[in-house]
Structure formats: C-alpha cells, structure tokens
Scaffold this motif. Structure first.
Motif, PDB file in Angstrom:
ATOM      1  N   ALA A   1     -32.840   7.334   4.569  1.00  0.00           N
ATOM      2  CA  ALA A   1     -33.869   7.452   4.779  1.00  0.00           C
ATOM      3  C   ALA A   1     -34.403   5.672   4.654  1.00  0.00           C
ATOM      4  O   ALA A   1     -35.343   5.445   5.410  1.00  0.00           O
ATOM      5  CB  ALA A   1     -34.733   8.163   4.014  1.00  0.00           C
ATOM      6  N   GLU A   2     -33.776   5.002   3.884  1.00  0.00           N
ATOM      7  CA  GLU A   2     -34.076   3.696   3.585  1.00  0.00           C
ATOM      8  C   GLU A   2     -33.390   2.790   4.301  1.00  0.00           C
ATOM      9  O   GLU A   2     -33.636   1.684   4.227  1.00  0.00           O
ATOM     10  CB  GLU A   2     -33.941   3.474   2.078  1.00  0.00           C
ATOM     11  CG  GLU A   2     -34.762   4.289   1.247  1.00  0.00           C
ATOM     12  CD  GLU A   2     -34.252   3.837  -0.240  1.00  0.00           C
ATOM     13  OE1 GLU A   2     -34.782   4.751  -1.037  1.00  0.00           O
ATOM     14  OE2 GLU A   2     -33.289   3.035  -0.684  1.00  0.00           O
ATOM     15  N   CYS A   3     -32.550   3.223   5.140  1.00  0.00           N
ATOM     16  CA  CYS A   3     -31.509   2.354   5.679  1.00  0.00           C
ATOM     17  C   CYS A   3     -31.541   2.732   7.210  1.00  0.00           C
ATOM     18  O   CYS A   3     -30.674   3.659   7.901  1.00  0.00           O
ATOM     19  CB  CYS A   3     -30.347   2.175   5.332  1.00  0.00           C
ATOM     20  SG  CYS A   3     -30.168   1.749   3.473  1.00  0.00           S
ATOM     21  N   PRO A   4     -32.322   2.228   8.051  1.00  0.00           N
ATOM     22  CA  PRO A   4     -32.341   2.783   9.418  1.00  0.00           C
ATOM     23  C   PRO A   4     -31.336   2.321  10.224  1.00  0.00           C
ATOM     24  O   PRO A   4     -30.647   1.087   9.872  1.00  0.00           O
ATOM     25  CB  PRO A   4     -33.683   2.014  10.313  1.00  0.00           C
ATOM     26  CG  PRO A   4     -34.373   1.589   8.817  1.00  0.00           C
ATOM     27  CD  PRO A   4     -33.799   1.516   7.954  1.00  0.00           C
ATOM     28  N   GLY A   5     -30.718   3.165  11.098  1.00  0.00           N
ATOM     29  CA  GLY A   5     -29.617   2.759  11.961  1.00  0.00           C
ATOM     30  C   GLY A   5     -28.355   2.946  11.164  1.00  0.00           C
ATOM     31  O   GLY A   5     -27.184   2.754  11.806  1.00  0.00           O
ATOM     32  N   LEU A   6     -28.133   3.522   9.761  1.00  0.00           N
ATOM     33  CA  LEU A   6     -27.047   3.635   9.045  1.00  0.00           C
ATOM     34  C   LEU A   6     -26.258   4.985   9.459  1.00  0.00           C
ATOM     35  O   LEU A   6     -25.067   4.880   9.541  1.00  0.00           O
ATOM     36  CB  LEU A   6     -27.375   3.596   7.662  1.00  0.00           C
ATOM     37  CG  LEU A   6     -25.941   3.785   6.699  1.00  0.00           C
ATOM     38  CD1 LEU A   6     -25.276   2.856   6.839  1.00  0.00           C
ATOM     39  CD2 LEU A   6     -26.870   3.855   5.071  1.00  0.00           C
ATOM     40  N   VAL A   7     -27.147   5.940   9.629  1.00  0.00           N
ATOM     41  CA  VAL A   7     -26.393   7.227   9.859  1.00  0.00           C
ATOM     42  C   VAL A   7     -27.367   8.149  11.088  1.00  0.00           C
ATOM     43  O   VAL A   7     -28.337   7.937  11.199  1.00  0.00           O
ATOM     44  CB  VAL A   7     -26.514   8.293   8.904  1.00  0.00           C
ATOM     45  CG1 VAL A   7     -25.806   9.444   9.028  1.00  0.00           C
ATOM     46  CG2 VAL A   7     -26.141   7.248   7.420  1.00  0.00           C
TER      47      VAL A   7
ATOM     48  N   GLY B   1     -35.547  15.753  16.228  1.00  0.00           N
ATOM     49  CA  GLY B   1     -35.906  15.871  14.857  1.00  0.00           C
ATOM     50  C   GLY B   1     -35.195  14.942  14.015  1.00  0.00           C
ATOM     51  O   GLY B   1     -34.179  14.128  14.477  1.00  0.00           O
ATOM     52  N   GLU B   2     -35.088  15.363  12.684  1.00  0.00           N
ATOM     53  CA  GLU B   2     -34.429  14.663  11.630  1.00  0.00           C
ATOM     54  C   GLU B   2     -33.956  15.444  10.404  1.00  0.00           C
ATOM     55  O   GLU B   2     -34.689  16.514  10.216  1.00  0.00           O
ATOM     56  CB  GLU B   2     -35.031  13.140  11.116  1.00  0.00           C
ATOM     57  CG  GLU B   2     -36.455  13.413  10.713  1.00  0.00           C
ATOM     58  CD  GLU B   2     -37.093  12.396   9.973  1.00  0.00           C
ATOM     59  OE1 GLU B   2     -37.154  11.363  10.636  1.00  0.00           O
ATOM     60  OE2 GLU B   2     -37.285  12.355   9.019  1.00  0.00           O
ATOM     61  N   VAL B   3     -33.085  15.105   9.853  1.00  0.00           N
ATOM     62  CA  VAL B   3     -32.818  15.797   8.467  1.00  0.00           C
ATOM     63  C   VAL B   3     -32.619  14.615   7.269  1.00  0.00           C
ATOM     64  O   VAL B   3     -31.831  13.854   7.366  1.00  0.00           O
ATOM     65  CB  VAL B   3     -31.390  16.344   8.371  1.00  0.00           C
ATOM     66  CG1 VAL B   3     -30.987  17.084   7.049  1.00  0.00           C
ATOM     67  CG2 VAL B   3     -31.343  17.492   9.604  1.00  0.00           C
TER      68      VAL B   3
ATOM     69  N   PRO C   1     -31.918  10.738  11.580  1.00  0.00           N
ATOM     70  CA  PRO C   1     -32.128  11.338  13.306  1.00  0.00           C
ATOM     71  C   PRO C   1     -31.084  12.077  13.470  1.00  0.00           C
ATOM     72  O   PRO C   1     -29.960  11.772  13.470  1.00  0.00           O
ATOM     73  CB  PRO C   1     -32.249   9.894  14.007  1.00  0.00           C
ATOM     74  CG  PRO C   1     -32.227   8.628  12.834  1.00  0.00           C
ATOM     75  CD  PRO C   1     -31.628   9.140  11.512  1.00  0.00           C
ATOM     76  N   VAL C   2     -31.554  13.128  14.277  1.00  0.00           N
ATOM     77  CA  VAL C   2     -30.559  14.119  15.021  1.00  0.00           C
ATOM     78  C   VAL C   2     -30.493  13.571  16.378  1.00  0.00           C
ATOM     79  O   VAL C   2     -31.644  13.775  17.071  1.00  0.00           O
ATOM     80  CB  VAL C   2     -30.960  15.657  14.750  1.00  0.00           C
ATOM     81  CG1 VAL C   2     -30.076  16.458  15.398  1.00  0.00           C
ATOM     82  CG2 VAL C   2     -31.088  15.867  13.149  1.00  0.00           C
ATOM     83  N   LEU C   3     -29.431  13.407  17.061  1.00  0.00           N
ATOM     84  CA  LEU C   3     -29.277  13.136  18.446  1.00  0.00           C
ATOM     85  C   LEU C   3     -29.525  14.319  19.270  1.00  0.00           C
ATOM     86  O   LEU C   3     -28.814  15.452  18.812  1.00  0.00           O
ATOM     87  CB  LEU C   3     -28.224  12.141  18.636  1.00  0.00           C
ATOM     88  CG  LEU C   3     -28.162  10.739  18.046  1.00  0.00           C
ATOM     89  CD1 LEU C   3     -26.606  10.190  18.157  1.00  0.00           C
ATOM     90  CD2 LEU C   3     -29.059   9.917  18.674  1.00  0.00           C
TER      91      LEU C   3
END
Ligand SMILES: [Cu+2]
Lengths: 164, 663
Positions: free
Chosen positions: B324-330, B380-382, B386-388
């Motif tokens: 959540a603190e690292c956009p684009g990581l997962v 959405g997201e978990v 982000p959930v693609l």
C-alpha cells in the motif's frame, strides 16, 4: 528392422553375461590406455631394463646426478610416498633401494604417473602387485616434473650406495 | 485404459478400473480421448531403443529430481532413467555422513536449533540470460522454511538460508533471469511477526510474506527484502523473462482467508489471484528507504570449499515493503479457481495459471497486463493492492477437456504441455491458438512435469518427464509403501510417445534437467590435498597424531589404500569425547575411503572423497577395545583396512599413545 532389433537384443544379452565376469572399469582403463602413447609393448621382454612401461614417458635423458633435483624429489618422497614405501625395507610396497638399477627410468616414471594402467597391463607391475599381496600403487596425480625429481632422488640413493 | 507398452495381468488392472468407474461420467470424455491417442504410442522395442544407453555410454541429460519428504535431491540420467547420486540437502544422510560429520552439521542449523529433516520440493537451476547455466541448483525446504544451494561442480550442498516470517516455504526457489534473486513465498500465512494470538483472529493478524533472496556472483545468498501480502496461501511462482524479466508471478489460493477446513472453505470464491511483483521497483523502494525493519532471526549456513567446513551466520531483522505504501510494486490478476502452477512461456509474454479446480487454463498476456496497468483497468483492490480486470489481462483460454490442471512447461516449437492431476494425463497445446494438439495418459496423477530447460528461455524440447503421485500397479508391489515414479515421453514429434517408467526417491515434486555437455566438463574429480585448508587436516602420515586437551581427544588420522595412521590408539578414558579428524590422502578419482567406529550413538559414518577432511565425534560408552574400519570397499586389501582404539576406566593409568605398524 527386425534384424536390427534382434541384434540389439543379442547385444543386451551379451553385455549381461560379460558384465557378470569382468568389471567395466578395467574395460574402460584398457580403452584409455590405447590412447596413451605407450612405449614398446612389453610382453616378451627378457631384460627388465628394456621395459619402458606404459604411460606418458617415452624416453629419459640421464646425466650426472643433479643434487638440487634429487633434493626436491626427496621432499616429495617424504610427503607423498612414505604412506606405502620405505627405501631400505619392504613396507606396503617394495623397498626402493636399487630400483634404478633394476628397472628402466621410463618404467619408474610411468609407474608413478600411470599406475592404474601399469598394474593392469605391464608384466613387471603386475608381478609387483602380486608380491605386495594385492596392494595397488595409488595414483597421486603428480606432475611429470615431480616424477622426474623422484627418479633423481632414487638415483642419488643408488648412486651413493654403489659408490660406497 | 490398459497401457500399450507395459502389459500386465488383467487382475492388476481391475482395482484401477474400479477407481476409474467411481469417477463416473466426468472422466468419460478423457477416457475416449485416451483411446484415440493410443495411435501415438510406440511398441516396446522401439521405446527400448530410444532409452537404451549402452554400458560405458553416457546419458544426454542430467535430471535433478526433488527428493520430496526425503529432504534430498536425486540425480538421474535421461533418457535412461538411471539414478547416479542422491545429494543430501535438508536431511541427515547416513550413506555419506552428511549432517553427521562436524563439518556438515552447521548446514542443518536453524533458529530452532539443529533440524535433521525437511521436505524438499522444487529444484531450480541457476540461469544466465534466462537459460540454465549449470552453476548451481537451488531447492526449497517446505517445512522449516529454507532455501539451499548445491554446487554443480561437486554436486554438494554448499549453502542453506532460513526464511523468517514465513511458513510452508512452497512458492520457492524460483530464479530471476540472471539469478539476481531466488524467491520464496509462504504457503501458510502466519502471524507476522510471530506472536501468541487466537487462530480465529486470522483475518486480522495473519499475513503472507514473499521473500527475495539476493544471489551474489559467488553464489552466496542474502535475504534482501520481503513483501508483506494479504493472508492468502502463496502456492507457486515463476519469474518473468525477456520483456517480463523485472517481474515475478506468484499464484495464491485461499483468498477467502479461511483457517479451518480449507478443503471446503478455501474453495468458495470463483477466482483467486496471481500476484505480480516488480522486483526492480522493489529494489528502488529499498534504496529510497521506503522499507520497515521487522524482527526475525534466521540462519545462513555457508560451506567453505577451501576449509571443507560449513559455518553458521545468525542474522536478526529484515527489510520489509508494504504494497500500500509502494505504488506499482504489486498487482493482483484474478485467476480461476485455486490456481496452482504459474508458468511463463519462453518469450516471456504468456503467463499460464492453472486453476486446479477448473478444467480450463487461463493464459494471461504480459503486454495486456502492462496496458491494463497504464489504463488503470482495475477491479477494486485488496489491502491497497490494485486488482486488474480479468478480461483486460487475458490472452486466451485453453479448453482442455481435462480435470485438475496443475503445471505447464514449454518446448522450443511454441507448444505448451500441462499436467492434469485428476484425469491423469499430459495435454499438449499451442501458444497463440490455444488449441489442444495431443494428450497422453500418465500412470497416475501427475503433479509437476519437466522438459529440460522447459521453464527457461531455451527449452531443449526432446523429452518430457511426468512426475507422478500414484504408482499402484506399475511396479512389483513392495507392501503398502510404494515408490514414486516418473514417466519419460518423447516430444520431438507431433505426438507425445511414452518411452519409460522409472521409480524415484521420495516424492518427485519438481525436477530440472540440463544437457550433460554443460555439466560433464566442469565436474570435479578430486579435492586438492594441497589446497585443503581444513584446520584439522593431516597432509602426511608423519603429521598423524593424537592430542589430549582436558577431556577432549583430537585424533589426526590419515587414510590411503589400505591403512589408517594411526591404527592403534591407547590412553582414551571413559568420559572423554573423541574427535576423529580423517583425511583421505588419495588424489585419484573415485578413490574414496570411509570411517566407522563401534558404538557411536549420535553419529553415522564418514565417507571421504580424495583430498577431503571430515570429522566424526565419538563418545565412548564402555571400557574395552573397539575396532574402527573403512566402510567403502577401496581396494583388494579393503578388509584389512582397520584399527583399534582402547578405552580405559578413568582410574587406569594408561598413557596416550598411537602407532601404525612396527618399524
Ligand atoms: Cu579404504
């Protein structure tokens, strides 16, 4: 096609039987030895000094004893060979005093460098293994230079003992 | 159903048939498919010719099979299926003293102490530019989470590293394209960091940790960072390659976050996920200091080849990233249903996730995934991840007609091969068309499959090995406990052809193979005695000795065909602890010696390769004279290779002495 299959099955059967009687290691070593440059075939040698053995050493030029080289040989002998050899007496293997008078220098170096093949094929080496109750010469993977130094050390012993 | 190549009496087939009938109509389709595919089978003679390696000839490939719950790796030849070596990794091995010699015990050290066993799962060869390079083999310990590294010059375990904050280290140890990292994902989510909490606080306290282990050019491993993920079960992984090389993909199941009766409770949702992690981004976030320091004690055990001795290094704390603190990581890609294997094709574009409770295979496109990320096509997201959108990332669906797809590997002609556990078959299909090309039955229930280089950029697509979980009725019965098995297929033609069954050690979860031409030339023959820096080495018989230091006795002993020095030892007393430090003085290939002494309660034997030094600890239990001997038939005089050690009562005045022969 059918004939080829039959041949294959026959070969499988043949290997099966051969495998029971002879070890594949000796077969491989025999094969390896044909690639090694070998000195004169030695089966019918009358004079042991004419047997140059089987291995990388074809001929050795001998001159007066080189004492530095003999000293290097002595150090190698004390580190590597004393597990099985003494100079004056039989230990695991034969006593080494007089060996340079009894056997060709090439034979001695080949025995050091290529013992696996020598004890399988060279008549003198085979005889010596017999006399040592089956104790084989271990291949310590010495260099040709090391083997030459060892030869010089053994020569220096035989030289000084005969001149005494 | 009866296999064509290996016929057997009908009576043995009947129990199997009964089992099949119990599966009823579900399987009918695939049974018919099998019958039609029998045209692809070949006769026994032809199969024999393909796998027959004549005496003295060599196999084409080395295959490394997981030893499963034996904790070992076994080395086979392909196509012969001959077993060459068992490499002990996570379990003590009495055959060669691994984990019993003082030099190797540290390799089994963990933060829990010495652990003599584990469950090994996935061998993975190191890669350069996405191609197996023959330097190392990695394998994971599933029970007490660890990753091991085996040196493929010596075929010996040279490092084991523990993974903290992890449990059931199953999605491991897959490598990135240049072996920058080995990944290790937790199968069981656990309280992170570990703490005493109610099990039903799962959703609140349990997390799934994915670990990235940095591999140095020397091979040494270090735990670089961990990513804290939702409390799912992370099952398998594979790194991307080519265009996707910066990413690692993990499958997960139990996105329901159930903590009991997962058989039912983790199968509720229609889709679980593939987690895609950008490790380059992770590196950048670590460099920017965006990590947290989390406690966690772990061992890194390294075997030093010059001293022939392993040492344990204890580390505390690890850097963790929170997505959540690292956009684009997962990103999470929805995948139906309880996906197991996740496999990336040689081009790096296609990511195959097999929902094991689904009949179809979902193939995702890396290009489409990148596009979906750019266009923010999220569902959405978990936990801030982000959930693609499923449709936005999907490349195609393989309508397989099989049941229970697990794992996929690839050949060099654009084909993929997938195992189906429930319908017991391998299905060949084409990348891009998603059409099934062929299917062959396996006997029975394959888990993984393996094509040499089949998870790399350069598959050597000649053979396929199916690794089967069930062997009943395939071999002579050995009571209730049966061997596991592998089956070799020829995949060089249009149709797969079954060539050979061969038994395996433990459960052969996964395997890797590499051409013999890569490994054979680099294989060591001896250990150089001159370079032996073991502190207890004895390089010449003259240096052999026995030293008393209080209650500790150090015996510096040599072995050469066919004697020990010393071979008579006196002056040992009850209450002493004896360390036999054996050095094999031989320098010839295959001139091994062993060492065993009577009444050794705690340890096994030693087996020493030429030039090696190893130490066996022995605590005498009784007064008397005890023999020791060489355990490896080393020479014609092997039976003569023996000696005695005398143990006296504490009050006896017996001086310390040692000798060999009388001179
Ligand atoms: Cu021995």
């Amino acid at each position: 096609m059918k004939k080829r299959l039959n041949t294959l099955l026959f070969l499988i059967a043949a290997f099966w039987f051969v495998g029971c009687h002879s070890s594949s290691t000796s077969e491989q070593q025999a094969a390896a030895s044909t690639e090694t440059p070998s000195a004169s075939a030695s089966t019918s040698t009358a004079n042991p000094l004419d047997d140059k053995g089987i291995g990388p050493v074809q001929s050795v030029q001998l001159g007066p004893i080189q004492s530095e080289l003999a000293k290097k040989g002595e150090a190698i002998f004390n580190e590597k060979c004393t597990a099985c050899h003494r100079i004056e007496s039989r230990y695991i293997g034969p006593a080494l005093k007089g060996v340079t008078k009894r056997l060709a220098p090439e034979w001695i170096m080949n025995m050091i460098l290529n013992p696996d093949v020598m004890i399988q094929q060279d008549p003198i080496a085979k005889q010596l293994v017999n006399e040592s109750n089956g104790a084989v010469m271990a291949n310590l993977h010495l260099s040709e230079d090391d083997a030459r130094a060892l030869l010089e050390y053994l020569r220096s012993i035989d030289d000084s003992s005969s001149s005494r | 159903m009866k296999p064509i190549i290996f016929s057997r009496p009908m009576t043995q087939v009947i129990p199997m048939l009964a089992g099949i009938i119990a599966m009823a109509g579900l399987l009918l389709a695939s049974c018919q498919a099998r019958r039609s595919s029998e045209a692809g089978a070949i006769n026994a003679q032809e199969a024999a010719q393909r796998v027959y390696v004549a005496p003295g000839k060599y196999d084409e490939f080395y295959a490394f099979m997981s030893g499963g719950y034996s904790g070992q790796v076994s080395v086979y030849g392909l196509p012969s299926g001959r077993l060459f070596k068992i490499i002990p990794v996570f379990s003590q091995n009495p055959e060669n003293g691994y984990g019993y010699s003082e030099e190797t015990k540290p390799l089994l050290m963990t933060s829990y102490g010495f652990i003599p066993w584990d469950d090994a799962h996935h061998p993975e060869l190191s890669q350069t530019n996405g191609v197996p390079d023959g330097r190392w083999l990695f394998i994971n310990a599933n029970n007490t989470p660890r990753v091991a590294r085996i040196d493929l010059k010596t075929f010996e375990t040279v490092e084991t590293i523990e993974i903290p904050n992890s449990a059931g280290n199953h999605s491991s140890p897959f490598v990135t394209e240049n072996t920058e990292y080995v990944v290790a994902g937790t199968r069981f989510s656990v309280p992170t960091p570990q703490q005493d909490v109610p099990i039903d606080s799962y959703k609140k306290n349990f997390k799934g940790v994915l670990s990235f282990i940095k591999v140095e050019p020397s091979g040494d491993m270090d735990l670089a960072f961990q990513v804290i993920m939702p409390g799912f079960d992370y099952d398998l992984a594979h790194a991307g390659k080519g265009k996707s090389k910066d990413w690692v993909f993990f499958t997960c199941y139990n996105s329901e976050e159930a903590h009991t009766l997962l058989e039912v409770n983790a199968s509720q949702k229609d889709k679980d996920f593939v987690a895609a992690i950008n490790w380059k981004k992770a590196e950048a976030y670590i460099q920017q200091g965006k990590y947290h320091q989390m406690p966690g004690t772990y061992y890194d055990n390294r075997f030093d080849t010059s001293t022939q001795t392993a040492r344990s290094f204890v580390h505390k704390g690890v850097k963790v990233l929170i997505p959540a603190e690292c956009p684009g990581l997962v990103y999470l890609i929805p995948a139906p249903k309880s996906p197991h294997g996740v496999d990336v094709d040689p081009s790096g574009n296609y990511i195959v996730a097999n929902g094991k409770l689904n009949a179809d295979l979902s193939v995702f496109s890396f290009d489409k995934m990148q596009q979906a990320i750019q266009q923010k096509q999220f569902d959405g997201e978990v936990n801030g991840i982000p959930v693609l959108k499923f449709d936005a990332t999907l490349a195609g669906i393989v309508k397989s007609g099989g049941l229970g797809p697990l794992h996929t590997e690839f050949d060099d002609k654009g084909n993929a091969y997938t195992t189906f556990f429930i319908s017991s078959e391998v299905v060949k299909w084409k990348l891009g068309t998603w059409q099934v090309e062929d299917r062959q039955p396996t006997f029975y229930s394959p888990g993984h499959l393996m094509i040499p280089g089949g998870d790399s950029r350069k598959p050597w697509g000649k053979y396929l090995v199916a690794l089967n979980k069930i062997t009943k009725d395939r071999y002579l019965p050995t009571g209730p406990e049966l061997c596991q098995s592998a089956q070799l297929f020829d995949i060089s033609g249009d149709k797969m052809k079954l060539l050979l069954d061969f038994p395996t050690v433990g459960e052969p979860h996964y395997a890797q193979a590499i051409p013999a031409s890569i490994l054979m030339p680099q294989s060591d023959k001896i250990y150089s005695l001159a370079n032996n820096r073991n502190p207890y080495v004895t390089k010449t018989e003259k240096e052999a000795r026995v030293v008393r230091n209080g209650r500790r006795i150090d015996v510096y002993m040599t072995e050469i065909r066919s004697h020990f020095v010393p071979d008579n030892i006196e002056g040992i007393h009850l209450g002493d602890t004896v360390y036999f430090h054996l050095t094999n003085l031989e320098q010839d290939w295959d001139a091994a010696h062993g060492f065993a002494v009577e009444g050794n309660r705690d340890n096994a034997e030693l087996l020493l390769m030429p030039g090696q030094t190893k130490t066996l600890k022995w605590v005498p239990q009784r007064v008397g004279v005890f023999p020791f001997y060489c355990t490896d038939f080393c020479s014609a005089l092997h039976q003569e290779m023996q000696g005695y050690i005398r143990v006296s009562a504490p009050a006896e005045q017996v001086a310390l002495s040692w000798s060999t022969g009388k001179e």
